[in-house]
Write a protein that holds these residues in place. Structure first.
Motif, PDB file in Angstrom:
ATOM      1  N   TRP A 242       0.815  -1.305  -0.061  1.00 32.54           N
ATOM      2  CA  TRP A 242      -0.105   0.127  -0.111  1.00 32.54           C
ATOM      3  C   TRP A 242       0.939   0.948   0.039  1.00 32.54           C
ATOM      4  O   TRP A 242       1.971   1.192   1.028  1.00 32.54           O
ATOM      5  N   VAL A 243       0.833   2.180  -0.764  1.00 28.11           N
ATOM      6  CA  VAL A 243       1.202   3.580  -0.793  1.00 28.11           C
ATOM      7  C   VAL A 243       0.587   4.621  -0.932  1.00 28.11           C
ATOM      8  O   VAL A 243      -0.694   4.611  -1.380  1.00 28.11           O
ATOM      9  N   ARG A 244       0.916   5.871  -0.508  1.00 31.50           N
ATOM     10  CA  ARG A 244       0.256   6.863  -0.523  1.00 31.50           C
ATOM     11  C   ARG A 244       0.981   7.879  -1.639  1.00 31.50           C
ATOM     12  O   ARG A 244       2.290   8.015  -1.312  1.00 31.50           O
ATOM     13  N   GLU A 245       0.256   8.471  -2.466  1.00 32.46           N
ATOM     14  CA  GLU A 245       0.994   9.399  -3.376  1.00 32.46           C
ATOM     15  C   GLU A 245       0.550  10.757  -3.406  1.00 32.46           C
ATOM     16  O   GLU A 245      -0.714  11.125  -3.548  1.00 32.46           O
ATOM     17  N   LYS A 246       1.539  11.980  -3.350  1.00 33.67           N
ATOM     18  CA  LYS A 246       1.097  13.369  -3.590  1.00 33.67           C
ATOM     19  C   LYS A 246       2.027  13.817  -4.609  1.00 33.67           C
ATOM     20  O   LYS A 246       2.976  13.143  -4.895  1.00 33.67           O
ATOM     21  N   ALA A 247       1.246  14.824  -5.467  1.00 32.76           N
ATOM     22  CA  ALA A 247       2.236  15.593  -6.488  1.00 32.76           C
ATOM     23  C   ALA A 247       1.563  16.938  -6.686  1.00 32.76           C
ATOM     24  O   ALA A 247       0.443  17.029  -6.229  1.00 32.76           O
ATOM     25  N   GLU A 248       2.685  17.708  -7.395  1.00 32.41           N
ATOM     26  CA  GLU A 248       2.333  18.945  -7.516  1.00 32.41           C
ATOM     27  C   GLU A 248       2.727  19.195  -9.055  1.00 32.41           C
ATOM     28  O   GLU A 248       3.823  18.722  -9.391  1.00 32.41           O
ATOM     29  N   THR A 264       6.152   9.456  -2.770  1.00 36.08           N
ATOM     30  CA  THR A 264       5.365   7.940  -2.654  1.00 36.08           C
ATOM     31  C   THR A 264       5.681   7.511  -1.191  1.00 36.08           C
ATOM     32  O   THR A 264       7.109   7.195  -0.932  1.00 36.08           O
ATOM     33  N   GLN A 265       4.757   7.256  -0.338  1.00 36.31           N
ATOM     34  CA  GLN A 265       5.175   6.714   0.966  1.00 36.31           C
ATOM     35  C   GLN A 265       4.466   5.192   1.013  1.00 36.31           C
ATOM     36  O   GLN A 265       3.310   5.235   0.481  1.00 36.31           O
ATOM     37  N   ASN A 266       5.373   4.508   1.608  1.00 33.70           N
ATOM     38  CA  ASN A 266       5.047   3.134   1.854  1.00 33.70           C
ATOM     39  C   ASN A 266       4.200   3.052   3.182  1.00 33.70           C
ATOM     40  O   ASN A 266       4.895   3.256   4.084  1.00 33.70           O
ATOM     41  N   ILE A 267       2.964   2.775   2.927  1.00 32.73           N
ATOM     42  CA  ILE A 267       2.266   2.791   4.276  1.00 32.73           C
ATOM     43  C   ILE A 267       1.523   1.478   4.379  1.00 32.73           C
ATOM     44  O   ILE A 267       0.598   1.372   5.003  1.00 32.73           O
ATOM     45  N   THR A 268       2.187   0.205   3.976  1.00 35.91           N
ATOM     46  CA  THR A 268       1.770  -1.052   4.067  1.00 35.91           C
ATOM     47  C   THR A 268       1.519  -1.378   5.425  1.00 35.91           C
ATOM     48  O   THR A 268       0.745  -1.852   5.978  1.00 35.91           O
TER      49      THR A 268
END
Length: 546
Positions: A242-248, A264-268
């Motif tokens: 599971w990952v969380r992604e944010k972008a600009e 990209t943050q690994n939220i597993t």
């Protein structure tokens, strides 16, 4: 040529040296220009002859290595810089042999211990005859650049380490070239080797198949101006992350979209914890609902038991105590001054007998409600008194065996155990058809009190007997404090009841102790609501160790 009018002749040779003078002038001019060039060049340059004496130096060299001298011309290089390393001396000798040397970074430890980073080059220079006339040394102090480079590298290392610690990678996408760049941590998260050519399609191929349409749609929405902050799954070598992604988005000076930057943050692990917490909350809610239902059921049973006790006390008062008191009053009201002494004595004896019967009924009721011994001396003395009371009133001989460590610390547990044992003994009195029983108290495992009541009476078949409420209530109460009641019986071989309760309420865990020690069997001996035997409600066979 004639001299003093004589006829002597002398030969004279005349040569035109105009060209030579021009060459010498040009050479001198060239040397002056070279010297001026060396002097003016904005770098540390020194020109030395074959003896390594200075011919020319730049102002920068003079300022950096001149040690305060105004002019170094004619001075020897090693006299000016006595702390020259042997390694550098060898390089100068090889340069005099025509071998040049260059090094972009080198450390120079001065005589005073200070350290300087330099970039240097040593080249031979050639004279008019084509031979090596000396060497030219170029040196540049790059300490500031080295420190800046070191700080930059340390900053990059810290960034890489911070991303690794936080499980956060970074990426940049050039939408015009469709080129994707990942940080080292991003490569690790996606399981893609560094150096692999990346594109948006390669990124999308790492996304879990069930999430690809969603991720692609959210990126297109982002290109249209919506925020890009999503959570989705990756499928890497058959494993789900599971990952969380944010972008600009990034734009050029004219406002044209050129790409995007994001993380990209690994939220597993976080997801696993959340799922475990959700599952635990579901289980807790289920347990809470079961407990609430259990408490509602227990409350109803306690209410019914309380009403039953009221009815029984009313019957005792109405059918036994009240008639005796009314009879006593009638007997005493018939006495007068004219009553014969013999009749008066007879009435007094009858009244005394009635009062004794009332006292006996009150004492019996007091023992049933709350024996004084249990508060004054504890459970064991109270049970010893109960055994004597059962023997004297019902003819049941109870052999009591106990150990000193079998005394509960809580008064609540003492009263609960006492009432349960009384119920069990009264069951033996009423239904076992025997005059002998065994009461065994000792400390059980996990800091529990183990009480066994055994008889060799008629017994019963647990599979056909009906449920009652007497001992079932005790079982439920004991379960709530970490204990329970288990009954094993067979027709013709008697009955064994085992009661477990915590010795210390502070360490009690609901529904733990009994489950660790027995496999429960729920069985009720009698239909009589007053005296019933019940085990707990798990419908399992008792452990043979009980």
């Amino acid at each position: 040529m004639a001299v003093n009018g004589s006829n002597l002749l002398f030969p004279v040779i005349m040569r035109d040296v105009s060209e030579r003078n021009k060459i010498e002038q040009a050479l001198n001019t060239s040397r002056r220009q070279l010297t001026a060039l060396v002097d003016q060049v904005p770098a540390c340059i020194a020109m030395l002859d074959r003896n390594l004496n200075y011919i020319a130096t730049s102002r920068c060299w003079l300022a950096e290595y001149g040690r305060g001298a105004v002019d170094l011309t004619g001075l020897n290089h090693y006299d000016v810089i006595p702390d020259t390393k042997e390694e550098w001396k060898d390089i100068n000798l090889r340069a005099l042999e025509g071998i040049a040397a260059i090094k972009n970074q080198d450390i120079w430890v001065r005589g005073d211990g200070s350290r300087t980073w330099v970039r240097w080059a040593v080249h031979p220079w050639f004279n008019e005859a084509g031979g090596v006339g000396g060497i030219i040394i170029f040196a540049e102090n790059v300490t500031h650049h080295k420190l800046t480079e070191t700080a930059l590298q340390a900053s990059e290392d810290d960034l890489v380490r911070a991303q690794a610690v936080g499980n956060i990678g970074s990426w940049r996408l050039d939408v015009r070239r469709n080129e994707l760049t990942w940080s080292a941590e991003n490569h690790r998260i996606f399981g893609v080797a560094e150096g692999t050519h990346l594109s948006y399609e390669i990124f999308l191929s790492c996304v879990h198949p069930d999430d690809r349409d969603y991720v692609d749609r959210m990126w297109l929405d982002c290109l249209a101006g919506k925020p890009y902050d999503i959570e989705h799954r990756l499928l890497i070598d058959g494993k789900v992350k599971w990952v969380r992604e944010k972008a600009e988005l990034e734009f050029d000076g004219e406002g044209v979209l050129v790409g995007g930057f994001g993380i990209t943050q690994n939220i597993t692990e976080k997801r696993l914890v959340e799922n475990q917490l959700k599952e635990a909350n579901g289980q807790l809610a289920e347990v809470a609902n079961e407990r609430a239902a259990h408490l509602r059921e227990l409350s109803g049973e306690l209410t019914r038991a309380e009403q039953h006790e009221r009815d029984r006390f009313y019957e005792l008062l109405h059918d036994q105590v009240q008639p005796l008191l009314v009879a006593t009053r009638l007997l005493l009201s018939g006495l007068s001054e004219r009553t014969a002494q013999e009749d008066m004595l007879r009435v007094v004896e009858e009244a005394k007998e009635h009062v004794s019967m009332v006292i006996h009924a009150a004492r019996t009721l007091g023992v049933e409600l709350s024996p004084p011994l249990i508060r004054e001396r504890g459970l064991l003395p109270a049970l010893e008194s109960l055994c004597r009371w059962v023997r004297s009133n019902y003819g049941l001989d109870v052999e009591m065996v106990c150990t000193p460590d079998a005394e509960p610390a809580s008064m609540t547990i003492r009263l609960m155990c006492f009432n349960a044992v009384r119920e069990l003994l009264m069951n033996v009195v009423k239904y076992a058809g025997t005059h002998q029983a065994v009461l065994d108290l000792r400390q059980g495992p996990h800091n529990t009190l183990r009480i066994m009541v055994r008889d060799n009476g008629a017994g019963f078949d647990p599979s056909v007997e009906h449920f009652g409420s007497g001992l079932s209530n005790f079982n439920r109460r004991l379960e709530m404090v970490g204990g329970g009641l288990c009954i094993e019986s067979s027709p013709g071989v008697g009955t064994t009841a085992v009661l477990l309760a915590p010795l210390d309420m502070r360490n009690a865990e609901p529904n733990v102790s009994l489950h660790r020690q027995t496999r429960h069997h729920e069985a009720v001996r009698y239909d009589d609501p007053d005296m019933t035997n019940a085990a707990n409600s798990n419908n399992q066979t008792p452990d043979q160790s009980i």
